[in-house]
Write a protein that holds these residues in place. Structure first.
Motif, PDB file in Angstrom:
ATOM      1  N   ALA A   1       4.301   6.773  10.921  1.00 29.91           N
ATOM      2  CA  ALA A   1       5.304   5.835  10.423  1.00 29.91           C
ATOM      3  C   ALA A   1       6.443   5.668  11.414  1.00 29.91           C
ATOM      4  CB  ALA A   1       5.851   6.333   9.084  1.00 29.91           C
TER       5      ALA A   1
ATOM      6  N   VAL B   1      -3.022  -0.531  11.533  1.00 25.96           N
ATOM      7  CA  VAL B   1      -1.646  -0.818  11.134  1.00 25.96           C
ATOM      8  C   VAL B   1      -0.713  -0.206  12.174  1.00 25.96           C
ATOM      9  CG1 VAL B   1       0.123  -0.588   9.358  1.00 25.96           C
ATOM     10  CG2 VAL B   1      -2.276  -0.731   8.694  1.00 25.96           C
TER      11      VAL B   1
ATOM     12  N   ASN C   1       0.869  -1.165   0.000  1.00 27.32           N
ATOM     13  CA  ASN C   1       0.000   0.000   0.000  1.00 27.32           C
ATOM     14  C   ASN C   1       0.916   1.229   0.000  1.00 27.32           C
ATOM     15  OD1 ASN C   1      -2.820  -1.118   0.430  1.00 27.32           O
ATOM     16  ND2 ASN C   1      -1.762  -2.058   2.168  1.00 27.32           N
TER      17      ASN C   1
ATOM     18  N   VAL D   1       4.783   6.990   1.929  1.00 35.74           N
ATOM     19  CA  VAL D   1       4.619   6.123   3.084  1.00 35.74           C
ATOM     20  C   VAL D   1       4.001   4.818   2.591  1.00 35.74           C
ATOM     21  CG1 VAL D   1       2.351   7.099   3.669  1.00 35.74           C
ATOM     22  CG2 VAL D   1       3.685   5.920   5.424  1.00 35.74           C
TER      23      VAL D   1
ATOM     24  N   ASN E   1      -2.288   3.589  13.780  1.00 39.81           N
ATOM     25  CA  ASN E   1      -3.078   3.922  12.589  1.00 39.81           C
ATOM     26  C   ASN E   1      -4.364   3.108  12.583  1.00 39.81           C
ATOM     27  OD1 ASN E   1      -1.018   5.644  11.196  1.00 39.81           O
ATOM     28  ND2 ASN E   1       0.162   3.728  11.253  1.00 39.81           N
TER      29      ASN E   1
ATOM     30  N   GLN F   1       5.343  -1.042  11.444  1.00 39.51           N
ATOM     31  CA  GLN F   1       5.263  -1.746  10.174  1.00 39.51           C
ATOM     32  C   GLN F   1       5.003  -0.807   9.002  1.00 39.51           C
ATOM     33  OE1 GLN F   1       2.309  -4.689  11.914  1.00 39.51           O
ATOM     34  NE2 GLN F   1       3.561  -6.072  10.688  1.00 39.51           N
ATOM     35  N   THR F   2       5.059   0.486   9.256  1.00 40.62           N
ATOM     36  CA  THR F   2       4.801   1.522   8.265  1.00 40.62           C
ATOM     37  C   THR F   2       6.076   2.324   8.041  1.00 40.62           C
ATOM     38  OG1 THR F   2       2.513   1.647   9.043  1.00 40.62           O
ATOM     39  CG2 THR F   2       3.314   3.458   7.666  1.00 40.62           C
ATOM     40  N   HIS F   3       6.496   2.432   6.809  1.00 43.10           N
ATOM     41  CA  HIS F   3       7.775   3.085   6.526  1.00 43.10           C
ATOM     42  C   HIS F   3       7.590   4.291   5.610  1.00 43.10           C
ATOM     43  CE1 HIS F   3       9.984  -0.092   8.510  1.00 43.10           C
ATOM     44  NE2 HIS F   3       9.182  -0.963   7.894  1.00 43.10           N
TER      45      HIS F   3
ATOM     46  N   PHE G   1       3.165   0.347   3.441  1.00 39.46           N
ATOM     47  CA  PHE G   1       3.099  -0.812   4.328  1.00 39.46           C
ATOM     48  C   PHE G   1       2.474  -1.967   3.558  1.00 39.46           C
ATOM     49  CE2 PHE G   1      -0.496   2.013   5.171  1.00 39.46           C
ATOM     50  CZ  PHE G   1      -1.588   1.192   4.955  1.00 39.46           C
TER      51      PHE G   1
ATOM     52  N   VAL H   1      -0.932   9.326   8.418  1.00 38.69           N
ATOM     53  CA  VAL H   1      -0.366   8.005   8.656  1.00 38.69           C
ATOM     54  C   VAL H   1       0.865   8.181   9.545  1.00 38.69           C
ATOM     55  CG1 VAL H   1       0.615   5.925   7.628  1.00 38.69           C
ATOM     56  CG2 VAL H   1      -1.174   7.187   6.410  1.00 38.69           C
TER      57      VAL H   1
END
Length: 368
Positions: free
Chosen positions: A278, A358, A257, A288, A308, A362-364, A290, A276
């Motif tokens: 991150a 989320v 995503n 961004v 999130n 785990q979100t970059h 994930f 979001v």
């Protein structure tokens, strides 16, 4: 044979002496323009990846001399093969280029040995000398026992290896592969991909691969060049492309995503409003991303530590390997992967409203 990465030492050492392939390909067709810069070091395998109509095959045809350039320049090993401004155009048959076509284009009336020998005959060798030179190539491909067989008696994987042997037998300085595994079934594709990887790792000149399959590109290539609408949109090592995609097409291809917005610390505000959170800390324009596997779905707003959380609606459910992929619309459109058992427990169906969560870890985020 297990698929494995190339050591990269040959590519690195050759790169210091300058690119073996140095091209700017400009081709105009009705309603479409390809304008692509492409360089490669000796021993490097470059994959052109992109959606249908992006210009990948046009680029391959231009490199082969089958589509004349309307502009730009093409040089191989320091020799200019095409330069419209200078009036230089080397015909396809005079270029040190080998091509493996998607449907292989083997001559049905010739044996496997004579198919491999064909290019050598075109270079002026006698039939006897060409066949003698072709035999070791069939042996390298593990096809010595099929030398007398005609293409109609070969399996798809065997035909692909004959086509590759024919292309390599003329010792090209540029090897072009147009969807070389597309005609194979899944099981054969796995085996032939590993074999092709080994042969490309041993190839000392430049190889350019066109494919729609991200796995083929990731396994076979040292570097990816992603083409959309006739232009490069991203290039780099496969791992970097997969980790930091820069367009929706690439994100879908590698299964992420992806969104674009403005970062302020760990928070990325998207153009249409949602924020979001991150793991990465940035300032300014940012992407961004994930994976769908990082998304958890809940019928009630979760009390978990996820930073999130969005209210979404199930737009569709599709089988994705041994899982289901949920297409979710709403505050933040996204994809989520879950097991069939989890989907049944949640009572998911098109139109069902759920909460998507989320974790920030785990979100970059990365610079846009």
């Amino acid at each position: 044979m297990a698929e494995h990465p190339v050591s990269g030492s040959a590519v690195t050492g050759a790169a210091a002496a300058g690119p073996a392939l140095d091209a700017r390909l400009v081709v105009d067709r009705a309603g479409f323009r390809l304008d692509l810069e492409l360089t490669a070091a000796p021993g490097e395998v470059v994959a052109l990846l992109g959606p249908n109509g992006a210009g990948k095959t046009t680029a391959l045809r231009a490199l082969a001399g089958l589509a004349p350039l309307g502009g730009g320049r093409l040089a191989l090993d320091g020799t200019v093969l095409e330069d419209p401004a200078a009036g230089v155009h080397t015909p396809a048959e005079d270029r040190p280029v080998g091509v493996v076509f998607q449907d292989y284009l083997l001559f049905p009336h010739l044996s496997a040995l004579d198919n491999v020998a064909f290019g050598l005959r075109c270079q002026g060798l006698s039939r006897r000398a060409a066949r003698a030179a072709a035999e070791p190539w069939l042996e390298r491909m593990g096809l010595a026992e099929h030398a007398s067989a005609r293409p109609g008696r070969l399996s798809g994987g065997q035909a692909q290896r004959v086509a590759l042997a024919r292309a390599l037998a003329v010792r090209p300085r540029l090897l072009l592969l147009d969807e070389p595994l597309a005609a194979l079934d899944a099981r054969t594709r796995l085996e032939v991909r590993a074999q092709l990887r080994r042969h490309l790792a041993e190839f000392e000149a430049v190889a350019v691969l066109v494919t729609h399959d991200p796995l083929d590109a990731m396994v076979l290539a040292d570097r990816l060049v992603v083409v959309e609408d006739g232009r490069e949109v991203q290039q780099g090592p496969p791992a970097e492309i997969a980790r930091r995609p820069r367009t929706d097409y690439i994100a879908r291809l590698v299964g992420l995503n992806l969104y674009q917005g403005t970062a302020d610390g760990h928070r990325v505000r998207l153009a249409d409003g949602p924020v979001v959170v991150a793991a990465d800390e940035l300032t300014g324009p940012a992407f961004v991303a994930f994976p769908p596997s990082a998304v958890t779905l809940h019928r009630e707003r979760p009390e978990s530590s996820a930073r999130n959380v969005w209210r979404v609606r199930v737009a569709g459910l599709d089988r994705h390997g041994d899982q289901l992929r949920a297409d979710l619309s709403g505050e933040l459109p996204l994809a989520a992967d879950l097991t069939p058992a989890a989907a049944a427990e949640l009572g998911l169906a098109p139109g069902t409203e759920v909460w998507a969560a989320v974790k920030a870890a785990q979100t970059h985020a990365y610079p846009a």
